[in-house]
Design a protein around this motif. Sequence first.
Motif, PDB file in Angstrom:
ATOM      1  N   UNK A  19      38.659 -53.050 -12.019  1.00 54.61           N
ATOM      2  CA  UNK A  19      37.683 -53.826 -12.777  1.00 54.61           C
ATOM      3  C   UNK A  19      36.604 -52.870 -13.243  1.00 54.61           C
ATOM      4  N   UNK A  20      36.261 -52.958 -14.532  1.00 53.05           N
ATOM      5  CA  UNK A  20      35.130 -52.164 -15.035  1.00 53.05           C
ATOM      6  C   UNK A  20      34.011 -53.141 -15.370  1.00 53.05           C
ATOM      7  N   UNK A  21      32.830 -52.821 -14.824  1.00 56.32           N
ATOM      8  CA  UNK A  21      31.672 -53.689 -14.985  1.00 56.32           C
ATOM      9  C   UNK A  21      30.576 -52.905 -15.680  1.00 56.32           C
ATOM     10  N   UNK A  22      29.734 -53.602 -16.391  1.00 59.42           N
ATOM     11  CA  UNK A  22      28.604 -52.966 -17.080  1.00 59.42           C
ATOM     12  C   UNK A  22      27.328 -53.488 -16.437  1.00 59.42           C
ATOM     13  N   UNK A  23      26.552 -52.532 -15.881  1.00 52.92           N
ATOM     14  CA  UNK A  23      25.450 -52.859 -14.988  1.00 52.92           C
ATOM     15  C   UNK A  23      24.125 -52.519 -15.649  1.00 52.92           C
ATOM     16  N   UNK A  24      23.224 -53.487 -15.630  1.00 52.84           N
ATOM     17  CA  UNK A  24      21.883 -53.279 -16.161  1.00 52.84           C
ATOM     18  C   UNK A  24      20.916 -53.258 -14.982  1.00 52.84           C
TER      19      UNK A  24
END
Length: 427
Positions: free
Chosen positions: A300-305
Amino acid sequence: MPRTLRFVLVAMLLALSAPSGALAAVNTIVLQSSPITIGPFGVARDVQRVDSPAVDGAVVGMSADVVDLAGNPVPNAHVMLHHVVFVKVLHPDYTCSSFTGYDGLPSPLPVERFYAEGEEHMSLALPDGYGYPNKASDVWGLVYMLMNHHAHADTVRVRYTVRYATGESLRPVTPVWLDVRNCRADPIFSVPGTGGPWSPYEQHVDFTMPESGFFVAGGAHMHGGGLQLELSDRSWGGRLFTSLPTWGGEMPTPMMHEPGPSQMTTFSTAPGLPVRRGDALRLSARYENAAPHTRVMGIMILYFSPGSVDDLASASIPPTGVPQRPPFMRLPLLRQPRGPLARNIRGTWVGDYAFGSQRVSIRRGTTFTWRFVGAVQHDVTLASGPVGFASQSLQRGSYRHRFTRPGTYRLYCSLHPTRMTQIVTVH
Ligand SMILES: [Cu+2]
């Protein structure tokens, strides 16, 4: 108030309060890799440097496909895009300090994985107001695995479309790659297939968040036999996001590997899923264990802020359905193993484009050893049989498997499926 409803309300309020006209220039940039030649019924796996947007800005969306040298799309049935991973060179990856390459050696440079897709053709679309920062001087690399379904060599390129924002300040996101076999160019495992219908086989990986913030987008990658990939926050109460596969894509012939999902569910939402510094995240990859599935993945690739998170904030992405039973596909051997039947041997060699003994008969309980002696890499992979297993791709060294169940094991090299086959009968 139910957690999901509260989440929807918060998202609506934020959408209403977003400043209008915040979007400045977003350009769509189409780029291509260098030509990649793939031998007849072969696999091309490698890494190359690729072009990146030549100005400072931020990636807000991305997709990729395979094209011929004239720029026409190449269907999956001709050249299968197994997977492509885009990396930024000399940037640290969030979850890996170093990588093992396709050659089995550690990669010489740090790289950050920031976008990937496979047969499910995930396209990235960050929520409005978010971007993956990129400098004109940043260097991109492409890690690829393509498979040629033709009897002749083919030369293609990977074409990628970057939606790129310049001249505006976006909230920066960091890609967070979770993988049950992390930090490898070829992060495979195998499902033994020794359970009944619907019986699950699960592998997981844990990751402790080093900072607080929000996951604003995510996508996932599984192979044939997949039931679901689930991200949970064990410190806070449970499920954050479940990605489910869709089946029934185009079926390339000859069948050189078990087909993967035609789609995996993704999410893209603001303000996103809150996580806190120190939270114990878990990614669980669940496959059906009714039949063997070899060389599968759970990513899983997640985009984190990054940002501060309210103590009580919680959210999850509502499920989009329930897991579907994956179709059963028996992988054929594409070449009949030849030669004399070798009885009760304990091993054989794997050379360039051949197994030493192609027909083997052994007793149950035998530990069998394959010695790799070629000038190029090969592997030992179960196509069909009582128990699923597979070796890494190897050029030197050996791989062992103990045969504990009787039956007929049809084996092949997944890199040379029409050339290298072996049958092991266990009695
Ligand atoms: Cu091979």
